[in-house]
Design an enzyme around this catalytic site. Structure first.
Site, PDB file in Angstrom:
ATOM      1  N   HIS A   1     -60.067  69.169  86.269  1.00 30.46           N
ATOM      2  CA  HIS A   1     -60.404  68.920  84.864  1.00 30.46           C
ATOM      3  C   HIS A   1     -61.585  67.950  84.793  1.00 30.46           C
ATOM      4  O   HIS A   1     -61.586  66.929  85.492  1.00 30.46           O
ATOM      5  CB  HIS A   1     -59.234  68.276  84.124  1.00 30.46           C
ATOM      6  CG  HIS A   1     -58.036  69.170  83.978  1.00 30.46           C
ATOM      7  ND1 HIS A   1     -57.135  69.390  84.985  1.00 30.46           N
ATOM      8  CD2 HIS A   1     -57.585  69.877  82.910  1.00 30.46           C
ATOM      9  CE1 HIS A   1     -56.183  70.200  84.550  1.00 30.46           C
ATOM     10  NE2 HIS A   1     -56.425  70.509  83.298  1.00 30.46           N
TER      11      HIS A   1
ATOM     12  N   HIS B   1     -50.405  69.257  75.670  1.00 25.36           N
ATOM     13  CA  HIS B   1     -50.295  70.134  74.487  1.00 25.36           C
ATOM     14  C   HIS B   1     -49.138  71.103  74.700  1.00 25.36           C
ATOM     15  O   HIS B   1     -48.429  71.467  73.761  1.00 25.36           O
ATOM     16  CB  HIS B   1     -51.613  70.875  74.225  1.00 25.36           C
ATOM     17  CG  HIS B   1     -51.685  72.220  74.863  1.00 25.36           C
ATOM     18  ND1 HIS B   1     -52.237  72.441  76.108  1.00 25.36           N
ATOM     19  CD2 HIS B   1     -51.217  73.433  74.460  1.00 25.36           C
ATOM     20  CE1 HIS B   1     -52.119  73.724  76.418  1.00 25.36           C
ATOM     21  NE2 HIS B   1     -51.512  74.344  75.435  1.00 25.36           N
TER      22      HIS B   1
ATOM     23  N   CYS C   1     -48.625  69.224  81.304  1.00 26.20           N
ATOM     24  CA  CYS C   1     -49.494  69.716  80.232  1.00 26.20           C
ATOM     25  C   CYS C   1     -49.013  69.078  78.933  1.00 26.20           C
ATOM     26  O   CYS C   1     -47.867  69.307  78.517  1.00 26.20           O
ATOM     27  CB  CYS C   1     -49.439  71.236  80.139  1.00 26.20           C
ATOM     28  SG  CYS C   1     -50.525  71.839  78.839  1.00 26.20           S
TER      29      CYS C   1
ATOM     30  N   ASP D   1     -60.437  73.004  76.648  1.00 24.12           N
ATOM     31  CA  ASP D   1     -59.219  72.750  75.880  1.00 24.12           C
ATOM     32  C   ASP D   1     -59.583  72.658  74.405  1.00 24.12           C
ATOM     33  O   ASP D   1     -60.462  71.878  74.019  1.00 24.12           O
ATOM     34  CB  ASP D   1     -58.582  71.434  76.371  1.00 24.12           C
ATOM     35  CG  ASP D   1     -57.132  71.295  75.911  1.00 24.12           C
ATOM     36  OD1 ASP D   1     -56.797  71.785  74.818  1.00 24.12           O
ATOM     37  OD2 ASP D   1     -56.364  70.666  76.649  1.00 24.12           O
TER      38      ASP D   1
ATOM     39  N   CYS E   1     -56.171  67.504  74.511  1.00 20.89           N
ATOM     40  CA  CYS E   1     -55.666  67.505  75.890  1.00 20.89           C
ATOM     41  C   CYS E   1     -54.775  66.271  76.145  1.00 20.89           C
ATOM     42  O   CYS E   1     -55.286  65.152  76.284  1.00 20.89           O
ATOM     43  CB  CYS E   1     -56.813  67.543  76.906  1.00 20.89           C
ATOM     44  SG  CYS E   1     -56.238  67.839  78.576  1.00 20.89           S
ATOM     45  N   GLY E   2     -53.478  66.516  76.236  1.00 24.56           N
ATOM     46  CA  GLY E   2     -52.541  65.395  76.405  1.00 24.56           C
ATOM     47  C   GLY E   2     -52.726  64.661  77.714  1.00 24.56           C
ATOM     48  O   GLY E   2     -52.710  63.417  77.751  1.00 24.56           O
ATOM     49  N   THR E   3     -52.900  65.422  78.814  1.00 23.74           N
ATOM     50  CA  THR E   3     -53.098  64.736  80.098  1.00 23.74           C
ATOM     51  C   THR E   3     -54.499  64.110  80.143  1.00 23.74           C
ATOM     52  O   THR E   3     -54.682  63.058  80.768  1.00 23.74           O
ATOM     53  CB  THR E   3     -52.874  65.699  81.277  1.00 23.74           C
ATOM     54  OG1 THR E   3     -53.669  66.875  81.089  1.00 23.74           O
ATOM     55  CG2 THR E   3     -51.410  66.107  81.383  1.00 23.74           C
TER      56      THR E   3
HETATM   57  O1  PYC Z   1     -52.798  69.082  76.997  1.00 24.03           O
HETATM   58  O2  PYC Z   1     -52.551  68.256  79.018  1.00 24.03           O
HETATM   59  C1  PYC Z   1     -52.947  69.122  78.253  1.00 24.03           C
HETATM   60  C2  PYC Z   1     -53.631  70.304  78.824  1.00 24.03           C
HETATM   61  C3  PYC Z   1     -53.957  70.524  80.126  1.00 24.03           C
HETATM   62  C4  PYC Z   1     -54.599  71.769  80.175  1.00 24.03           C
HETATM   63  C5  PYC Z   1     -54.658  72.261  78.901  1.00 24.03           C
HETATM   64  N1  PYC Z   1     -54.059  71.347  78.081  1.00 24.03           N
END
Ligand code: PYC
Length: 321
Positions: A217, A99, A97, A243, A247-249
């Site tokens: 996702h 964030h 994750c 999100d 969303c980092g991923t």
């Molecule tokens: O930021 O990767 C992310 C993430 C995944 C689900 C919610 N945020």
């Protein structure tokens, strides 16, 4: 003074809450279940098999909310690493994750446990090198990210055919540039419904990530609102909500798709706007397969609290799955 009747047989869990560009992270400091030692993926499996009520009680209502991600800190398997972490939400467990990683580093800095500089976190899908800067921003070098299938067509009931890529950014994503409406907050209900329909159609057609992993996702990509940025996204999360952050991923998966198409040069910066307008800045290092994205963002602490799980409370373990 005697404790109040209802709290005598209560479990207490100390947490710090933060948000990263609007998306909440709840870091568990102590009071979590004992999961033993070994690889973080095995400890995540033990958490799921034997203590899933802990996840539910922490992030679902009435203590949490659908868009919240929990982060359980663990002893690292490799003592040269700073910590292990398992991320989860109201629906289940996340591989990585982005964030949440920014939230964990900001939380540990807030507690005086991290100084500016590098630190490695172990996640179930691999180590993630983080870097806290003295201005409070956090970068992390994500796990290798790649596009596994290009231009997949899926026939979505009520929508028609949608074409997108399947990509890994620490979680599995379906990434598409076809959206039913502008990527704006006031269209979130419509965008969420559209993404859920796509996700159901992918499951129906058995379109998966590698190893048959479900695609949980869905990421819609469009032009940025602010001209200094490169793109905007809207990401449906496993919990069924969207999100709030970029969303980092998801930013990693998007960058992997762009790199695979020759639309993102090695080392080039990609500024990803989320649905609230918050930005993650990404930079891609080219790998033999895919890229390693380095993502930079910022989190803010919103609370320090002790959660109480009262044995007499019929909703002690939260509401929902
Ligand atoms: O930021 O990767 C992310 C993430 C995944 C689900 C919610 N945020």
């Amino acid at each position: 003074m005697p404790e109040p009747e209802a709290s005598r047989d209560a479990r207490r869990v100390r947490v710090v809450d933060s948000h990263t560009e609007g998306e909440a992270t709840r870091v568990v400091l102590d009071g979590g279940p004992e999961l033993g030692n070994g690889p973080i993926a095995e400890r995540r499996d033990r958490l799921r098999a034997g203590h899933d009520h802990f996840r539910r009680g922490l992030v679902t209502e009435p203590r949490g909310t659908a868009s919240m991600v929990g982060a359980l800190l663990l002893r690292p398997a490799d003592p040269s690493h700073a910590a292990g972490v398992v991320f989860f939400d109201a629906a289940g467990y996340l591989g990585m994750c982005g964030h949440g990683t920014i939230g964990v580093v900001t939380t540990l800095a807030h507690l005086g446990r991290f100084d500016p500089g590098p630190a490695t976190l172990e996640t179930p899908v691999g180590p993630v090198e983080t870097e806290l800067t003295s201005d409070g921003s956090v970068s992390f070098a994500n796990v290798p990210s790649y596009r596994s299938r290009a231009a997949v067509s899926v026939d979505v009931p009520g929508v028609g055919v949608v074409v997108g890529d399947v990509a890994w950014g620490g979680n599995w994503f379906f990434v598409t540039e076809r959206a039913p409406a502008p990527l704006r907050l006031d269209r979130a209900t419509e965008l969420t419904d559209y993404c859920r329909r796509i996700r159901d159609a992918l499951a129906r057609d058995r379109v998966t990530g590698e190893g048959g992993e479900p695609i949980e996702h869905v990421e819609l990509c469009g032009p940025p609102v602010r001209s200094e940025n490169d793109g905007r996204n809207f990401v449906l999360c496993p919990s069924g909500t969207y999100d709030r952050s970029p969303c980092g991923t998801g930013t990693s998966a998007r960058m992997a798709c762009l790199a695979a198409e020759g639309r993102l040069a090695p080392g080039a910066v990609w500024r990803q706007e989320g649905i609230l307008g918050g930005v993650f800045e990404g930079r891609a290092e080219r790998l033999a397969r895919g890229i390693r994205p380095r993502i930079t963002g910022r989190a803010h602490i919103t609370g320090e609290s002790t959660l109480v799980f009262d044995a007499a409370d019929p909703l002690r373990d939260g509401i929902g799955a």
